[in-house]
Design a protein around this motif. Sequence first.
Motif, mmCIF file in Angstrom:
data_model
loop_
_atom_site.group_PDB
_atom_site.id
_atom_site.type_symbol
_atom_site.label_atom_id
_atom_site.label_comp_id
_atom_site.label_asym_id
_atom_site.label_seq_id
_atom_site.Cartn_x
_atom_site.Cartn_y
_atom_site.Cartn_z
ATOM 1 N N ALA A 74 0.898 -1.205 -0.181
ATOM 2 C CA ALA A 74 -0.188 0.046 -0.041
ATOM 3 C C ALA A 74 0.962 0.911 -0.083
ATOM 4 O O ALA A 74 0.644 2.485 -0.568
ATOM 5 C CB ALA A 74 -1.058 0.049 1.379
ATOM 6 N N ALA A 75 1.680 1.428 0.329
ATOM 7 C CA ALA A 75 2.927 1.792 0.959
ATOM 8 C C ALA A 75 3.384 2.521 -0.491
ATOM 9 O O ALA A 75 3.889 3.842 -1.158
ATOM 10 C CB ALA A 75 3.725 1.686 2.028
ATOM 11 N N CYS A 77 2.125 1.783 -3.350
ATOM 12 C CA CYS A 77 1.328 2.686 -4.420
ATOM 13 C C CYS A 77 1.278 3.478 -4.175
ATOM 14 O O CYS A 77 0.903 4.712 -4.977
ATOM 15 C CB CYS A 77 0.004 1.881 -4.183
ATOM 16 S SG CYS A 77 -0.014 0.077 -4.753
ATOM 17 N N ASN A 78 1.056 4.317 -2.457
ATOM 18 C CA ASN A 78 0.859 5.857 -2.872
ATOM 19 C C ASN A 78 2.333 6.259 -2.681
ATOM 20 O O ASN A 78 2.378 7.660 -3.505
ATOM 21 C CB ASN A 78 0.644 6.082 -1.373
ATOM 22 C CG ASN A 78 -0.691 5.135 -0.197
ATOM 23 O OD1 ASN A 78 -1.362 5.803 -0.852
ATOM 24 N ND2 ASN A 78 -0.464 5.176 0.685
ATOM 25 N N LYS A 81 1.699 6.932 -6.835
ATOM 26 C CA LYS A 81 0.796 7.861 -7.405
ATOM 27 C C LYS A 81 1.233 9.092 -7.009
ATOM 28 O O LYS A 81 1.148 9.898 -7.918
ATOM 29 C CB LYS A 81 -0.212 7.843 -6.134
ATOM 30 C CG LYS A 81 -1.380 6.451 -6.480
ATOM 31 C CD LYS A 81 -2.111 6.368 -5.792
ATOM 32 C CE LYS A 81 -3.399 5.081 -5.534
ATOM 33 N NZ LYS A 81 -3.851 4.830 -4.490
ATOM 34 N N ALA A 82 2.011 9.604 -6.026
ATOM 35 C CA ALA A 82 2.755 10.817 -5.509
ATOM 36 C C ALA A 82 3.984 11.154 -6.342
ATOM 37 O O ALA A 82 4.257 12.234 -7.005
ATOM 38 C CB ALA A 82 3.661 10.498 -3.773
ATOM 39 N N LYS A 118 2.547 14.351 0.501
ATOM 40 C CA LYS A 118 3.009 13.193 -0.786
ATOM 41 C C LYS A 118 3.665 11.964 -0.785
ATOM 42 O O LYS A 118 3.661 10.804 0.075
ATOM 43 C CB LYS A 118 2.014 12.952 -1.488
ATOM 44 C CG LYS A 118 0.665 13.392 -1.974
ATOM 45 C CD LYS A 118 -0.227 13.470 -3.697
ATOM 46 C CE LYS A 118 -1.293 13.716 -3.718
ATOM 47 N NZ LYS A 118 -2.380 13.528 -2.563
ATOM 48 N N ALA A 122 3.885 8.421 2.034
ATOM 49 C CA ALA A 122 3.941 7.514 1.186
ATOM 50 C C ALA A 122 5.567 7.094 1.818
ATOM 51 O O ALA A 122 5.727 5.332 2.634
ATOM 52 C CB ALA A 122 4.898 7.356 -0.535
#
Length: 624
Positions: A74-75, A77-78, A81-82, A118, A122
């Motif tokens: 999840a981190a 993926c974040n 995205k950032a 972001k 992350a």
Amino acid sequence: MEEENENFAPSSPQEIDNVIQEMLSAIESVAQLGDYRRTQKKECYGLVRRMKLLLPLIDEIRELDTPISETNMAALCNLKKALVVAKKLLKLCNEGSKIYLALDMEIVIIRFHAVCEKLSAALDGLDFDELGVSDEVKEQVELMCLQLRRAKRRTDTQDIELAMDMMVVFSKNEDRNADIAIVERLAKKINLHTTEDLKYETIAIRNLVKERGSQSSESIQQMIDLLNKFKQVAGMEITNVLDDPIVPKMLGKSLSLVIPHEFLCPITLEIMRDPTFERESVQKWFDSNHRTCPKTRQTLAHLSIAPNYALKNLILQWCEKNNFKLPKKDDSETSECTAEQKEEIVSLVEQLSSSKLEVQKEAVRKIRLLSKENPENRILIADCGAIPPLVQLLPYPDSKILEHAVTAVLNLSIDESNKRLIAQQGAIPAIIEILQSGSTEARENSAAALFSLSMLDENKITIGLSDGIPPLVDLLQNGTIRGKKDAVTALFNLSLNQANKARAIDAGIVLPLMNLLEERNLGMVDEALSILLLLATHPEGRHKIGQLSFIETLVEYIREGTPKNKECATAVLLELGANNSSFILAALQYGVYEHLIQLTEGGTSRAQRKANALLQLISKSEHL
């Protein structure tokens, strides 16, 4: 046990690989973008540098043999995205409208802060031990996280000179004598002063309009108006930015035909009829006082133009093969017209030294008009030797000749190369003399001329040493509305020099600035606050401001001014309070606290940041 299994639910190798590839793709795309707009250059390069620092981390994760937990996935993926958001922001600063990026500079900076948040969040979510990250890479990432947190805490990135220029050119008030000089400085500051730059900017604004789906918003119209002002200063034809379909043809994305880059003129970006480069364009380039190659920007050994027949034949063959018609030559542009105009100007320059008063008066009047028309005329008039005799006419006893002469000098000073030449001829003391004792219009135009000349830092110093600031302060206090506007702009520019701040304070600038704050109908509140912000950085300036009921006035503007008034007033109070807590205490007595809270919720982006910084100062002072 179930919680542990859920936390370590492994992601598929394909899913992990996709996320890593997207992160690498974002960083690689950014690495190829090249240069960035001047207004965000520092932030862009800082962000790119931090993104590249992530490459060792991504490489180590890619080589990891063990499964990645759901939390770490999840981190990641974040983080992906950032990085994608960062890439979009950097692409905007690389390709987007320079005018938009300058106009909404504070909003764009907020977007940089959001990207930093972001990225930081992350990275904080990654478990480096589980991922088996080496100590060296872990230390590097932790250092980067520290830098990101510092970047988020930055409170002021605004270029005050740029902000002032934007404020003036977007003003709805009547045109002032100094406006064209401000437009020229602004064009150079955001790199929109060449034909090539302006054609690309036209396309960038069109693309922005398409993205927003609105052609009538106030901000879009402001951008178009400013673009047209830049084109006017550059001597370009003013066209309808949104409707004109040919700006320029080869820059539009064509799926069917791509013109070879070497066939395009670097000056006009049009396909060449008479290379190298397009003969008419390169001649205009030389006539505009350029002595460098328009492509490489290297100084040329000579200015002789020789046709390139081999390239011309290649272009003709390509056109025939692709059924492409070369644009027709504009027969209205002839060298004879330029020759006639040059002959007229040479004659007018000679008449400036005539022994007959009426001949002199008519000659200087015509030069004044010609020098106002376009950039080419200003260069041609200077090249014909007009500046020395014009400067000699500045102390002339005839008021009309004096008025025409100082206005002609103002017009000629708009050209960068003329600024230094005018100063070298000893014009500054003579202009200051006119500012002190000339007619109303002559005084106004003298103030505008000093503003234009003071674009050069060396001239700021000369004007200050020549006692040019006291008569400008007098004009600010006692002049007409037009005179006050020219004076306030000139004084702002001169006060960018530290020594001139002290001279302006000694000349009594604070009182007329306070008067401008009281006379809101004059429409110069923001200009006055901008100068006061500069003066607040000087110890003597803070002392003079503190002797007046200035803090109460600032709080009034924070409470009930326009959005820009509130922003400027908050910035001044922050500068004062950061150096002396007594200013903060005085503002609290006038109820500033609740107004700052309101500002953090509904002010401009810059006003919100200034208000938050002030609230932090208040909090610190309460704990002392």
